[in-house]
Every structure is written in C-alpha cells, then in structure tokens.
Design a protein around this motif. Structure first.
Motif: not given
Length: 400
Positions: A39-60
């Motif tokens: 396994l080779v890992i390349e980490r992201t340089k621009t992490p995504k913001p975390k969406i509050p769990k109450e606002k999560l929509v399945f698979g979006k």
C-alpha cells in the motif's frame, strides 16, 4: 481433475461457483495477487469540512480519501493506493459503460464507545464480491487483503465516522471493467476501488413502517440469472417500478415471481414475514430460500443465525422456504400474520405495515406502533454487535 470438477460445478450450479482462497490461487497463479503490504498512501492537502451529523444525507458526501487497485490480465493486481478523493478518467469506449462490467458491495463502519472503528462481517462481503466478480468475468482477489486495505482507509479517514446510534460510515467497494473496446469479451483490465460516505439513519423520518406494492408486472430476478449477485445491472431496472408504486402511494415494491406469486425481495432488501399458527400458537419466521434469485444478504444471514440461536425452539420455527403473496393474504385474513420487515445493510431492518395487492390492501400488524416486536428485537441484536456493545463470534472487526 480440479479443472474438470470446477467446470462441472459451474454448470450444475448455474455459475454459482463457490469462491475459496484455493480457487483464487488456482485461477491467478501466474499473476500478482492483491497484497496489502504494498500500500502507498498519499494524504490530501485540502481536508474537507465535516458536515454536522444531523445534516447528513445518505450517499451525498464523501471522505477525504479513496482506495484504488488496478488489475491487468498480464500482471495481475497492481500497487494499492490511497489518495485524495477524485474523479475517474475513462475512455468513452470503456466496457463498463457499454456492457455493465460492474459490481459493488455495501458495508458500514461504526464508532464504538471506546472510539474504535469497527466493520460488521466484512468477510461475508468479500466472499459475495468475489462471487459477483467471477460471474461477470472480472478478477477475484484475497478478501482478507482487501479488508486490511479498507482498515487503513478507515484509520486515515476516521474523523468522518460519526458517533451515535444509527450513524455510521457507509463503504462502497466497487469493481469495474476498464478495457477500452466496443468488442464484447472478457475484460483484460479492471479497477477495484473503495469510497466512503458518512451517513445517518437511512430513514430521516425515523424508524417507521413502510407500505409496499406487490409487483408482478415486472420481475427483479429469475432462475438462472444473476439475482443473487450484487451487480449494478440488477438495480437500474427496478427504479421505474418503484416510481410507479410511489405514484400509487407506496414506498417500495414487494417483488413477486411466477404465476404462483412467490415473494422474493422487498425493494433492494431481503423480506421476512412472521406467521403464528392459530391452533398451536407457534410462530414462524419466514424468508425466501437462496435459490439463485435472492441476494445473499449479510443482514439476512445474521438475522437467521441470531434467531435460530436466541428464539426458543419450542415457540419458534425459523424457515427458509418458498411462500406466496396468496399465503400472506390468506393468513392475514385468518389473523395469523404477525409482522413483516425488510433487511439490508443500509437500513438494517425496515418494518412493513401494509401491502397493496390487486387493488386491495393487506394490513400488516405493527404491535409496537412503529414496528413488530421481533423487528425491533433483531434490529437491537444487530446494533449492539455493530457498535461493539456486545461481542458475538468474529462479526465485529476493529480497524487497525
């Protein structure tokens, strides 16, 4: 001898060939196997913001990273890579677009009370994924090696695993044929990848019963087909009948087969019914048998095993047998229909309160108001194992 025996099994079982490590080695001995240690890992340089769990929509929404492994007929499995989530670049002639060389799995990862990340019965998903791959001439692999790679993805993106009952990280292992050609033939290139999506409870409105339309004008699967494989081609043809059912006020389809009206599945889930004999008072938990038309659901298998172990044999019979919409209708009229539910990875269990059939409604009891007693019980049995609150065999795997 093994070649002849394998071919014989393939014919007799309608291509439902059992996948074992020995089978994989026999069919891939000249190629490089899937190897998690590369396994080779390349980490992201621009992490995504975390969406509050109450606002999560399945698979979006999706995590920062994805796992990819390329395969070629000449060399076998290449170097596994985890890299920032990105679009795929494929030639317009790629066979996945034209001939549906595509399969997938559905898994979930859970955060337990000790902040560990767990997956539920992933070994079963690996077996089914290999079975699906073999059926459409895509390459097979060592399931344990893929699970190890998924563990690494989970550790890297663990901050995306939401905490709390009903919350999880949905995992979508996928394999596609990537040969660029309009000729119909065995793919000589493939891509196996895994993406992950943080999700809340499948039904945003809560744990509520659904209404089904018994569907006999369209067929989900048929004997000798691929209804027991998790192929993308099984799903698209089911969307239009669901839309038609929705127009008539139903949430999902109850798929029937044949003039007998055999019950097969509900929507994209396995179906379960509970009957109680009016004379003996003994209850029966019934689901359709694995006859090649029924998807071999991990949740289905889990419910059957737990029910056989935990429900008193003197009071219950656990059956995998053929049953029809006419039996359900008759037993409902006699007061012998106790409850019903669908079972699958996304929703775990989904209670049923009504079935529309030939212009009439079959009322399904929901003794607890939002579900039947057994429906609620099996949902809790599985939840406790998934979230590490209860240890049961080797069903819960801690990522490390």
């Amino acid at each position: 001898m093994q070649t002849a025996r394998t071919a014989s099994m393939l014919v007799r079982r309608g291509c439902a060939l059992p996948i074992t490590k020995q089978w994989i080695r026999f069919n891939s001995s000249h190629q490089s196997p899937l190897d998690s240690t590369k396994l080779v890992i390349e980490r992201t340089k621009t992490p995504k913001p975390k969406i509050p769990k109450e606002k999560l929509v399945f698979g979006k929404t999706f995590t920062d990273h994805m796992l990819e492994i390329e395969w070629t007929k000449q060399h076998g499995w290449g170097t596994p890579t985890i890299s920032p989530y990105h679009n795929l670049s494929l030639d317009p002639s790629t066979i996945v677009f034209h001939y549906a060389f595509e399969l997938f799995e559905g898994m979930k990862a859970y955060r337990d009370t000790n902040n560990q990340i767990r997956t539920f019965r992933g070994d079963k998903n690996m077996i089914r994924m290999n079975t699906s791959a073999q059926r459409i001439a895509l390459p097979t692999f060592d399931g344990e090696e893929l699970q190890k790679l998924i563990d690494k993805l989970l550790i890297l993106d663990q901050d995306f695993v939401p905490e709390g009952k009903g919350y999880s990280l949905y995992l979508r292992p996928t394999m596609i044929g990537t040969t660029a050609s309009l000729g119909v033939g065995t793919p000589d290139r493939a891509l196996l990848y895994v993406i992950a999506s943080p999700v809340g409870p499948y039904y945003s409105s809560g744990f509520k019963p659904v209404s089904l339309e018994a569907t006999d004008y369209a067929v989900r699967a048929w004997p000798g087909g691929v209804g027991d494989k998790k192929l993308g081609a099984n799903y698209a043809p089911c969307v239009l009948p669901q839309l038609e059912a929705a127009k008539r006020g139903f949430h999902q389809n109850l798929w029937l087969f044949g003039e007998e009206g055999y019950i097969t599945e509900v929507g994209t889930m396995n179906a379960f019914f509970v009957f109680q004999d009016a004379q003996t008072k003994k209850k029966e938990l019934v689901t359709a048998p694995l006859d090649g038309t029924i998807l071999e659901g991990v949740t289905r298998d889990s419910i059957l095993e737990l029910a056989r172990e935990r429900l008193p044999a003197s009071e219950w019979t656990i059956s995998e047998r053929k049953y029809t919409i006419y039996e359900v209708e008759e037993r409902a009229a006699k007061g012998e229909l106790v409850e019903a539910f669908g079972a699958g990875t996304a929703a775990v269990v989904s209670p049923i309160n009504n079935i529309g059939f030939k212009g009439k409604d079959i009322a399904v009891p929901v003794s607890l108001g939002n579900s039947g007693e057994l429906t609620a019980q099996v949902a809790e049995w599985i939840r406790k194992i998934q979230y590490g609150e209860e240890s049961y065999k080797n069903w819960s795997r801690v990522a490390q």
